[in-house]
Scaffold this motif. Structure first.
Motif, short mmCIF file in Angstrom:
data_model
loop_
_atom_site.label_atom_id
_atom_site.label_comp_id
_atom_site.label_asym_id
_atom_site.label_seq_id
_atom_site.Cartn_x
_atom_site.Cartn_y
_atom_site.Cartn_z
N LEU A 1 0.86 -1.19 0.00
CA LEU A 1 0.00 0.00 0.00
C LEU A 1 0.89 1.23 0.00
O LEU A 1 1.76 1.37 0.87
N ASN A 2 0.70 2.13 -0.97
CA ASN A 2 1.52 3.34 -1.02
C ASN A 2 0.64 4.59 -1.02
O ASN A 2 -0.53 4.53 -1.37
N ALA A 3 1.24 5.70 -0.63
CA ALA A 3 0.53 6.98 -0.63
C ALA A 3 1.51 8.10 -0.98
O ALA A 3 2.71 8.00 -0.68
N ASP A 4 0.99 9.15 -1.61
CA ASP A 4 1.79 10.33 -1.95
C ASP A 4 1.84 11.25 -0.74
O ASP A 4 0.81 11.76 -0.30
N LEU A 5 3.04 11.49 -0.22
CA LEU A 5 3.19 12.25 1.02
C LEU A 5 4.25 13.35 0.86
O LEU A 5 4.90 13.45 -0.17
N GLY A 6 4.39 14.18 1.89
CA GLY A 6 5.37 15.25 1.87
C GLY A 6 5.00 16.37 0.91
O GLY A 6 5.87 17.08 0.41
N GLU A 7 3.69 16.54 0.65
CA GLU A 7 3.27 17.50 -0.37
C GLU A 7 2.85 18.86 0.19
O GLU A 7 2.31 19.68 -0.54
N GLY A 8 3.13 19.10 1.45
CA GLY A 8 2.89 20.42 2.00
C GLY A 8 4.00 21.38 1.62
O GLY A 8 5.01 21.00 1.02
N PHE A 9 3.83 22.65 1.96
CA PHE A 9 4.85 23.64 1.64
C PHE A 9 4.77 24.76 2.66
O PHE A 9 3.80 25.53 2.70
N GLY A 10 5.80 24.84 3.52
CA GLY A 10 5.81 25.88 4.56
C GLY A 10 4.63 25.70 5.51
O GLY A 10 4.42 24.63 6.07
N VAL A 11 3.83 26.76 5.67
CA VAL A 11 2.69 26.69 6.58
C VAL A 11 1.49 26.00 5.94
O VAL A 11 0.50 25.71 6.60
N TRP A 12 1.56 25.75 4.64
CA TRP A 12 0.46 25.10 3.92
C TRP A 12 0.63 23.59 4.01
O TRP A 12 1.63 23.04 3.54
N GLU A 13 -0.31 22.90 4.63
CA GLU A 13 -0.23 21.45 4.79
C GLU A 13 -1.28 20.78 3.92
O GLU A 13 -2.43 21.23 3.85
N LEU A 14 -0.87 19.70 3.28
CA LEU A 14 -1.78 18.93 2.43
C LEU A 14 -1.82 17.50 2.94
O LEU A 14 -0.82 16.79 2.90
N GLY A 15 -2.98 17.08 3.45
CA GLY A 15 -3.12 15.73 3.95
C GLY A 15 -2.53 15.56 5.34
O GLY A 15 -1.92 16.46 5.90
N ASP A 16 -2.71 14.37 5.89
CA ASP A 16 -2.22 14.02 7.22
C ASP A 16 -1.17 12.93 7.08
O ASP A 16 -1.47 11.74 7.13
N ASP A 17 0.07 13.35 6.87
CA ASP A 17 1.15 12.39 6.63
C ASP A 17 1.31 11.41 7.77
O ASP A 17 1.51 10.20 7.54
N ALA A 18 1.26 11.89 9.00
CA ALA A 18 1.48 11.02 10.16
C ALA A 18 0.44 9.91 10.20
O ALA A 18 0.78 8.73 10.42
N ALA A 19 -0.82 10.25 9.99
CA ALA A 19 -1.88 9.25 10.02
C ALA A 19 -1.74 8.26 8.86
O ALA A 19 -1.93 7.05 9.02
N MET A 20 -1.39 8.76 7.67
CA MET A 20 -1.23 7.87 6.51
C MET A 20 -0.06 6.92 6.70
O MET A 20 -0.10 5.76 6.27
N LEU A 21 1.00 7.38 7.35
CA LEU A 21 2.16 6.54 7.58
C LEU A 21 1.87 5.39 8.54
O LEU A 21 2.62 4.41 8.59
N ASP A 22 0.80 5.51 9.31
CA ASP A 22 0.38 4.41 10.19
C ASP A 22 -0.41 3.35 9.42
O ASP A 22 -0.74 2.30 9.97
N VAL A 23 -0.73 3.63 8.16
CA VAL A 23 -1.57 2.73 7.36
C VAL A 23 -0.79 2.07 6.23
O VAL A 23 -0.93 0.87 5.99
N VAL A 24 0.04 2.85 5.53
CA VAL A 24 0.70 2.36 4.32
C VAL A 24 1.99 1.61 4.63
O VAL A 24 2.51 1.67 5.75
N THR A 25 2.50 0.93 3.61
CA THR A 25 3.78 0.24 3.73
C THR A 25 4.88 0.93 2.94
O THR A 25 6.06 0.65 3.14
N SER A 26 4.49 1.81 2.01
CA SER A 26 5.46 2.59 1.23
C SER A 26 4.97 4.03 1.11
O SER A 26 3.77 4.26 0.96
N ALA A 27 5.91 4.98 1.15
CA ALA A 27 5.57 6.40 1.06
C ALA A 27 6.24 7.02 -0.15
O ALA A 27 7.48 7.01 -0.25
N ASN A 28 5.43 7.54 -1.08
CA ASN A 28 5.96 8.26 -2.24
C ASN A 28 6.17 9.70 -1.80
O ASN A 28 5.21 10.47 -1.75
#
Length: 252
Positions: A6-33
């Protein structure tokens, strides 16, 4: 036992702008794009995501893109092959440094957005991306759709190819993805998506937009981290696969 990544696209925030919940997704997936700064992400955010992935034993992949921050990497760029090769090498190298500083490593490469879709059929750009990955490390696997010309070019160079399916994206009868510009391109119901992924993984089939059932090869399933309700969808997919007796494990 059937096994899938299971993979997900992560690290897509920029500065104060956050996109998605990386920490929560990392508890679910096995690979992080993890984004490499060309379509999204900045160094401190990518470093933070890499550390979080390393702490959880989640494999890190370089999500390379066209240089298109304004368009989130979702616009085609008619770029010279040599320039594209250099840009992909640059992105892998940048994330490799951050991943190593976090105690991990870049384990694979996955193109993002328009680049991903373009190299399904655009041989010149597909060759440029494959040559970039091979130049950095011939042992790095690459993700894309089964049957793509990118896989042909990657295999020609001896790269390992990993067939990917998308949990929440609609498919055309030819096995390609419906453009995000079209209505119904992205699915949102967690239970419907989980049922769909179960069929993909166990039977190698997915329902296309024209109502036909098409064959699909799946070694890794993408659950998008930036979709509305992404964490709920990812958890529904994970729980359904585990209930089906499917082993969830990274492909590397």
């Amino acid at each position: 036992m059937t096994s899938v990544d299971l993979n997900a696209d992560l690290g897509e925030g920029f500065g104060v702008w956050e996109l998605g919940d990386d920490a929560a997704m990392l508890d679910v997936v096995t690979s992080a794009n993890v984004a490499c700064g060309f379509h999204a992400g900045n160094p401190v955010g990518l470093s933070r995501t890499s550390r979080a992935a390393a702490e959880r034993g989640v494999r890190i992949g370089a999500q390379v893109s066209y240089l298109d921050l304004a368009g989130f990497g979702r616009r085609f760029i008619d770029i010279a092959p040599a320039e594209l090769t250099a840009e992909v090498i640059y992105q892998i190298g940048a994330l490799q440094a951050l991943a190593r500083a976090a105690g991990s490593d870049v384990a694979y490469v996955k193109p993002h957005g328009a680049l991903y879709n373009t190299i399904v059929t655009h041989r010149e750009q597909a060759r440029a991306v494959a040559e970039a990955v091979h130049a950095v490390d011939p042992g790095l696997p690459v993700l894309n759709l089964a049957g793509s010309v990118f896989f042909e070019e990657a295999e020609r160079l001896g790269l390992r190819t990993v067939a990917e399916a998308f949990a929440d994206r609609a498919y055309r009868p030819d096995g390609t993805l419906v453009s995000r510009r079209e209505e119904g391109a992205v699915l949102h119901d967690p239970e419907q998506i989980a049922e769909r992924v179960s069929r993909m993984v166990q039977y190698g089939q997915v329902l296309a937009v024209d109502g036909s059932m098409i064959d699909i090869r799946v070694e890794s399933v993408c659950v998008h981290g930036d979709s509305p309700g992404a964490v709920q969808i990812a958890n529904a997919v994970r729980e359904r696969l585990l209930r089906d007796g499917v082993d969830l494990a990274a492909f590397v």
